[in-house]
Design an enzyme around this catalytic site. Structure first.
Site, short mmCIF file in Angstrom:
data_model
loop_
_atom_site.label_atom_id
_atom_site.label_comp_id
_atom_site.label_asym_id
_atom_site.label_seq_id
_atom_site.Cartn_x
_atom_site.Cartn_y
_atom_site.Cartn_z
N ASN A 93 29.31 95.72 55.32
CA ASN A 93 28.96 95.98 56.96
C ASN A 93 30.04 97.52 56.83
O ASN A 93 31.20 96.26 57.09
CB ASN A 93 28.34 95.45 58.49
N ILE A 94 29.81 97.95 57.69
CA ILE A 94 30.73 99.07 58.42
C ILE A 94 30.27 99.42 59.97
O ILE A 94 29.22 99.92 60.32
CB ILE A 94 30.93 100.45 57.08
N GLU A 95 31.41 99.67 60.79
CA GLU A 95 31.31 99.54 62.30
C GLU A 95 31.90 100.60 62.84
O GLU A 95 32.79 100.71 61.80
CB GLU A 95 31.26 98.16 63.12
N CYS B 13 16.78 96.01 57.51
CA CYS B 13 17.50 95.71 55.48
C CYS B 13 16.33 95.21 54.80
O CYS B 13 15.89 96.01 53.56
CB CYS B 13 18.90 95.54 55.78
N GLU C 288 23.96 95.95 53.59
CA GLU C 288 23.21 96.29 52.33
C GLU C 288 22.71 97.34 52.42
O GLU C 288 22.07 98.01 50.99
CB GLU C 288 21.57 95.44 52.77
N CYS D 184 18.75 92.00 58.37
CA CYS D 184 18.07 91.87 59.06
C CYS D 184 16.43 92.48 59.01
O CYS D 184 16.55 92.69 57.73
CB CYS D 184 18.97 92.32 59.78
N CYS E 147 24.24 98.63 57.69
CA CYS E 147 24.79 97.34 57.43
C CYS E 147 25.60 97.29 56.06
O CYS E 147 25.23 97.73 55.11
CB CYS E 147 23.19 96.41 57.07
#
Length: 130
Positions: A41-43, A88, A54, A85, A52
Site C-alpha cells: 500500500n502507498i499512502e 480491491c 492489491e 477491501c 492498496c
C-alpha cells in the site's frame, strides 16, 4: 507454494509507504505459469488518493503481461487475516475466477484460505459490458 506467496507478500509489506495510517499491507499474486507479482500500500497526504497493496500488485501484473491468476496472498502488519477491501475485491475479481485461492495471512504464514467467489459472491462482472 502458498508459503512462497506469503513470503512475497510479507517482503512487499516491508516496502509499504504508510506514514499516516501506520497500517502496512502487502499482497502477492501468482499466475498459472508461476510468475509472482507483489505490491504494497502507498499512502499520500491527500486521502483517499493513495492505493492498496492489491492494486499495486495488479499494476505490476498487468504491466508484466497478465495471465490467469491462481493464487493471492494478503498480509497486514497489525491485523491477522486482513482481507482485501471492497474495492480491491472488485479489482481482483476483474482478473480472477471465483475459484481463485485467496490466502489470508498472519505473521507466521497462511492463516486461512478462501476463494474469491466466497469473498465477492455478487461482484460486478465485466463480461456483461461487452
Amino acid at each position: 507454494m502458498s508459503h512462497e506467496l506469503f513470503e512475497a507478500a510479507r517482503a512487499a509489506m516491508a516496502k509499504a509507504y504508510a506514514p499516516y495510517s501506520k497500517f502496512p499491507v502487502g499482497a502477492a499474486l501468482r499466475t498459472e505459469d508461476g510468475r509472482v507479482f507483489a505490491g504494497a500500500n502507498i499512502e499520500i497526504a491527500s486521502y483517499p488518493e493513495g492505493w492498496c497493496a492489491e492494486t499495486t500488485a495488479l499494476g505490476h501484473y498487468v504491466m508484466g503481461g497478465g495471465g490467469k491468476i491462481v493464487e493471492i496472498a494478503v498480509i497486514a502488519e497489525r491485523m491477522a487475516k486482513c482481507s482485501p477491501c471492497g474495492g480491491c475485491r472488485q479489482r481482483l475479481a476483474e482478473f480472477c475466477r471465483p475459484e481463485t485461492k485467496l490466502y489470508l495471512c498472519d505473521n507466521a504464514g497462511v492463516a486461512e484460505t478462501v476463494t474469491m467467489g466466497e469473498m465477492l459472491p455478487y461482484g460486478f462482472r465485466g463480461d456483461i459490458l461487452k
